[in-house]
Motif scaffolding. Structure first.
Motif, mmCIF file in Angstrom:
data_model
loop_
_atom_site.group_PDB
_atom_site.id
_atom_site.type_symbol
_atom_site.label_atom_id
_atom_site.label_comp_id
_atom_site.label_asym_id
_atom_site.label_seq_id
_atom_site.Cartn_x
_atom_site.Cartn_y
_atom_site.Cartn_z
ATOM 1 N N PHE A 74 44.617 34.447 -2.134
ATOM 2 C CA PHE A 74 43.838 33.840 -1.059
ATOM 3 C C PHE A 74 42.382 34.296 -1.088
ATOM 4 C CE2 PHE A 74 48.073 33.255 0.984
ATOM 5 C CZ PHE A 74 47.966 31.899 1.241
ATOM 6 N N LEU A 75 42.170 35.561 -1.392
ATOM 7 C CA LEU A 75 40.805 36.066 -1.430
ATOM 8 C C LEU A 75 40.036 35.513 -2.620
ATOM 9 C CD1 LEU A 75 41.448 39.758 -0.371
ATOM 10 C CD2 LEU A 75 40.456 37.928 0.993
ATOM 11 N N LEU A 76 40.713 35.324 -3.737
ATOM 12 C CA LEU A 76 40.059 34.678 -4.884
ATOM 13 C C LEU A 76 39.682 33.239 -4.545
ATOM 14 C CD1 LEU A 76 42.145 35.985 -7.934
ATOM 15 C CD2 LEU A 76 39.695 36.340 -7.531
ATOM 16 N N SER A 77 40.549 32.558 -3.794
ATOM 17 C CA SER A 77 40.236 31.198 -3.361
ATOM 18 C C SER A 77 39.006 31.178 -2.453
ATOM 19 C CB SER A 77 41.442 30.590 -2.639
ATOM 20 O OG SER A 77 41.150 29.306 -2.128
ATOM 21 N N LEU A 78 38.966 32.133 -1.506
ATOM 22 C CA LEU A 78 37.808 32.211 -0.613
ATOM 23 C C LEU A 78 36.535 32.538 -1.387
ATOM 24 C CD1 LEU A 78 36.588 32.298 2.241
ATOM 25 C CD2 LEU A 78 37.210 34.709 2.345
ATOM 26 N N GLY A 121 35.935 31.837 -4.485
ATOM 27 C CA GLY A 121 35.541 30.656 -5.237
ATOM 28 C C GLY A 121 34.804 29.648 -4.376
ATOM 29 N N ALA A 122 35.299 29.425 -3.152
ATOM 30 C CA ALA A 122 34.631 28.496 -2.246
ATOM 31 C C ALA A 122 33.265 29.015 -1.836
ATOM 32 C CB ALA A 122 35.496 28.263 -1.007
ATOM 33 N N ASP A 123 33.171 30.324 -1.549
ATOM 34 C CA ASP A 123 31.879 30.901 -1.179
ATOM 35 C C ASP A 123 30.900 30.877 -2.347
ATOM 36 O OD1 ASP A 123 32.764 31.370 1.375
ATOM 37 O OD2 ASP A 123 33.323 33.460 1.000
ATOM 38 N N SER A 124 31.404 31.146 -3.549
ATOM 39 C CA SER A 124 30.532 31.126 -4.724
ATOM 40 C C SER A 124 29.956 29.739 -4.973
ATOM 41 C CB SER A 124 31.308 31.585 -5.961
ATOM 42 O OG SER A 124 31.786 32.903 -5.802
ATOM 43 N N ALA A 125 30.713 28.707 -4.607
ATOM 44 C CA ALA A 125 30.221 27.336 -4.794
ATOM 45 C C ALA A 125 28.971 27.075 -3.963
ATOM 46 C CB ALA A 125 31.315 26.333 -4.426
ATOM 47 N N PHE A 126 28.819 27.798 -2.837
ATOM 48 C CA PHE A 126 27.588 27.658 -2.057
ATOM 49 C C PHE A 126 26.368 28.014 -2.898
ATOM 50 C CE2 PHE A 126 30.194 28.533 1.957
ATOM 51 C CZ PHE A 126 30.240 27.194 2.279
ATOM 52 N N CYS A 139 35.882 25.562 2.258
ATOM 53 C CA CYS A 139 35.684 26.907 2.796
ATOM 54 C C CYS A 139 36.394 27.065 4.138
ATOM 55 C CB CYS A 139 34.190 27.183 2.951
ATOM 56 S SG CYS A 139 33.820 28.851 3.544
ATOM 57 N N MET A 140 36.299 26.063 5.002
ATOM 58 C CA MET A 140 36.968 26.148 6.302
ATOM 59 C C MET A 140 38.487 26.187 6.142
ATOM 60 S SD MET A 140 34.821 23.926 9.103
ATOM 61 C CE MET A 140 34.331 22.552 8.066
ATOM 62 N N TYR A 141 39.019 25.347 5.274
ATOM 63 C CA TYR A 141 40.467 25.346 5.056
ATOM 64 C C TYR A 141 40.936 26.667 4.453
ATOM 65 C CZ TYR A 141 41.763 20.558 6.255
ATOM 66 O OH TYR A 141 42.052 19.402 6.933
ATOM 67 N N THR A 142 40.139 27.244 3.580
ATOM 68 C CA THR A 142 40.518 28.516 2.970
ATOM 69 C C THR A 142 40.545 29.634 4.004
ATOM 70 O OG1 THR A 142 39.521 27.809 0.871
ATOM 71 C CG2 THR A 142 39.955 30.148 1.147
ATOM 72 N N LEU A 143 39.564 29.655 4.897
ATOM 73 C CA LEU A 143 39.564 30.639 5.974
ATOM 74 C C LEU A 143 40.793 30.480 6.864
ATOM 75 C CD1 LEU A 143 35.783 30.536 6.978
ATOM 76 C CD2 LEU A 143 36.973 32.418 5.840
ATOM 77 N N ALA A 144 41.186 29.238 7.109
ATOM 78 C CA ALA A 144 42.367 28.990 7.938
ATOM 79 C C ALA A 144 43.636 29.475 7.248
ATOM 80 C CB ALA A 144 42.474 27.504 8.261
ATOM 81 N N THR A 145 43.770 29.260 5.944
ATOM 82 C CA THR A 145 44.966 29.713 5.231
ATOM 83 C C THR A 145 45.043 31.237 5.192
ATOM 84 O OG1 THR A 145 43.793 29.538 3.100
ATOM 85 C CG2 THR A 145 45.101 27.647 3.798
ATOM 86 N N ILE A 146 43.886 31.902 5.084
ATOM 87 C CA ILE A 146 43.879 33.366 5.110
ATOM 88 C C ILE A 146 44.367 33.874 6.466
ATOM 89 C CG2 ILE A 146 42.349 35.379 5.152
ATOM 90 C CD1 ILE A 146 40.754 34.129 2.919
ATOM 91 N N THR A 156 26.177 27.785 5.236
ATOM 92 C CA THR A 156 26.109 28.371 3.906
ATOM 93 C C THR A 156 26.052 29.890 3.981
ATOM 94 O OG1 THR A 156 24.868 26.405 3.222
ATOM 95 C CG2 THR A 156 24.891 28.260 1.704
ATOM 96 N N SER A 157 25.386 30.419 5.001
ATOM 97 C CA SER A 157 25.304 31.875 5.142
ATOM 98 C C SER A 157 26.671 32.502 5.371
ATOM 99 C CB SER A 157 24.363 32.235 6.297
ATOM 100 O OG SER A 157 24.863 31.764 7.529
ATOM 101 N N ASN A 158 27.639 31.696 5.829
ATOM 102 C CA ASN A 158 28.991 32.203 5.998
ATOM 103 C C ASN A 158 29.573 32.665 4.666
ATOM 104 O OD1 ASN A 158 32.173 30.965 7.251
ATOM 105 N ND2 ASN A 158 31.187 32.903 7.634
ATOM 106 N N GLY A 159 29.097 32.057 3.568
ATOM 107 C CA GLY A 159 29.562 32.462 2.248
ATOM 108 C C GLY A 159 29.143 33.873 1.893
ATOM 109 N N PHE A 160 28.024 34.345 2.439
ATOM 110 C CA PHE A 160 27.597 35.723 2.216
ATOM 111 C C PHE A 160 28.233 36.673 3.222
ATOM 112 C CE2 PHE A 160 24.607 39.163 3.312
ATOM 113 C CZ PHE A 160 24.606 39.855 2.109
ATOM 114 N N LEU A 161 28.313 36.250 4.478
ATOM 115 C CA LEU A 161 28.884 37.111 5.517
ATOM 116 C C LEU A 161 30.375 37.354 5.297
ATOM 117 C CD1 LEU A 161 27.037 35.624 8.622
ATOM 118 C CD2 LEU A 161 26.533 37.753 7.416
#
Length: 365
Positions: A67-71, A73-78, A117-124, A286-291
């Motif tokens: 799950f963290l790798l998925s998150l 990956g989504a954050d890195s796409a930003f 990114c939102m769906y990944t946060l929800a699955t986590i 987008t800043s959520n990807g860093f936070l």
């Protein structure tokens, strides 16, 4: 997803120095600098995360790492997709140009990455909830296959919902916005589809995250009160739940709610928001990807230890003389720094979430 702005061309044929479009373009250097710095921060932060979670981290189960790798990956796409794409479009496209195929594709990628990114946060949050409240059946509920299916859903479902955005002359229009420097869907051109997107993406993810994290916080609070009572007030442990869950939810709603509210406002009214307000609400998610790097990773002690170990090894390999001058040595005490392989995988949640309930080991955070 991005908020939209509908910039109407002036009917005045005499373009003076106070032309709104001219004023908007005069702010481009500042905006491009902000976007570039944000993209660099997101990229560097997630590179560090990938370095660590690509190997095992003490206290993190296999499912948690997936799950963290998925998150990540989504954050890195930003930083690797969203920022470069929109900067290229802002430098190539003239504001007077109408919608084109490139703008539709860029808008599709923007919306897809944001939604993923939102769906990944929800699955986590869902995995964390199951690990804490159903520990005895966690292994049977969160099998490897179901974990991968949840991750696949988080990555595949948003593109299916958003594919109409990628077609020119389709059900919704897309225009380049000189205020936010992105290609934005004009949500006011299809109000039903715009509201449906929010109902299928933002609201479900927010409900899952809010419910799961609220239950975790309440359970941790009850356990904290119980332990204080049993120890007659002598126990003074840090409030781990408040330190982790509250910032996670605060940052989530702070980053995403303004963007969603602007989409609804523009879809229903068809009116634009002020220039800088649009720029902020568009790029704030987008800043959520860093936070996320801070609240999901750096706050965890095991993650920090593993990062320091890998950083020391990298320094010793690349620049051994400089590394030794800075105090980096070979004696990292593997039993303390890297004990991951000697600990069997346990059915714990991300970031040792079970400590939010038991509060038995303060060193987990």
């Amino acid at each position: 997803m991005f908020a939209t702005v509908s910039l109407s061309a002036s009917d005045d044929t005499n373009h003076s120095s106070t032309d709104p479009q001219t004023l908007l373009k005069s702010h481009w250097p500042i905006k491009i600098t902000i976007i570039s710095v944000l993209g660099a921060m997101i990229t560097l932060g997630n590179i560090a995360v990938i370095m660590v979670i690509s190997s095992s981290v003490s206290g993190w189960s296999r499912n948690s790492r997936y799950f963290l790798l998925s998150l990540t990956g989504a954050d890195s796409a930003f930083g690797l997709i969203i920022t470069p794409l929109n900067l290229c479009v802002s430098l190539m496209k003239d504001y007077s140009d109408g919608p084109d195929f490139l703008c539709h594709i860029v808008a599709f990628f923007n919306a897809t990455v944001y939604s993923t990114c939102m769906y990944t946060l929800a699955t986590i949050s869902l995995e964390r909830y199951i690990a804490v409240f159903y520990p005895l059946v966690y292994s049977s509920l969160m099998t490897r296959r179901r974990t991968l299916l949840l991750i696949g859903f988080a990555w595949c479902f948003p593109p299916i919902l958003l594919v109409p955005i990628s077609f020119p002359n389709g059900i919704i229009e897309v225009h380049f916005s000189t205020a936010s420097l992105v290609c934005n869907p004009s949500y006011s051109t299809n109000v039903g589809y715009s509201i449906a997107l929010i109902c299928f993406i933002f609201f479900p993810c927010s409900i899952v995250m809010t419910y799961a994290n609220l239950c975790l916080w309440l359970a941790a609070k009850r356990q904290r009160v119980k332990m204080r009572t049993q120890h007659l007030g002598r126990l003074n442990r840090p409030n781990v739940a408040a330190r982790v869950l509250v910032p996670v939810m605060t940052v989530y709603y702070t980053c995403w709610t303004p963007c969603m509210a602007t989409i609804i406002y523009n879809a229903i009214s068809g009116r634009q928001v002020p220039e800088w307000m649009e720029f902020v609400v568009v790029w704030l998610p987008t800043s959520n990807g860093f936070l996320n790097c801070i609240f999901y990773f750096w706050i965890n002690l095991s993650f920090r230890r593993k990062f320091y170990m890998l950083f020391h090894r990298l320094c010793l390999t690349v620049c051994p003389d400089v590394a030794k001058a800075l105090g980096c040595t070979d004696s990292l005490q593997p039993g303390i720094w890297d004990n991951n392989n000697s600990i069997p995988e346990r059915s714990s949640s991300v970031s040792s979430t079970c400590t939010l309930i038991t509060l038995a080991d303060d060193t987990s955070f």
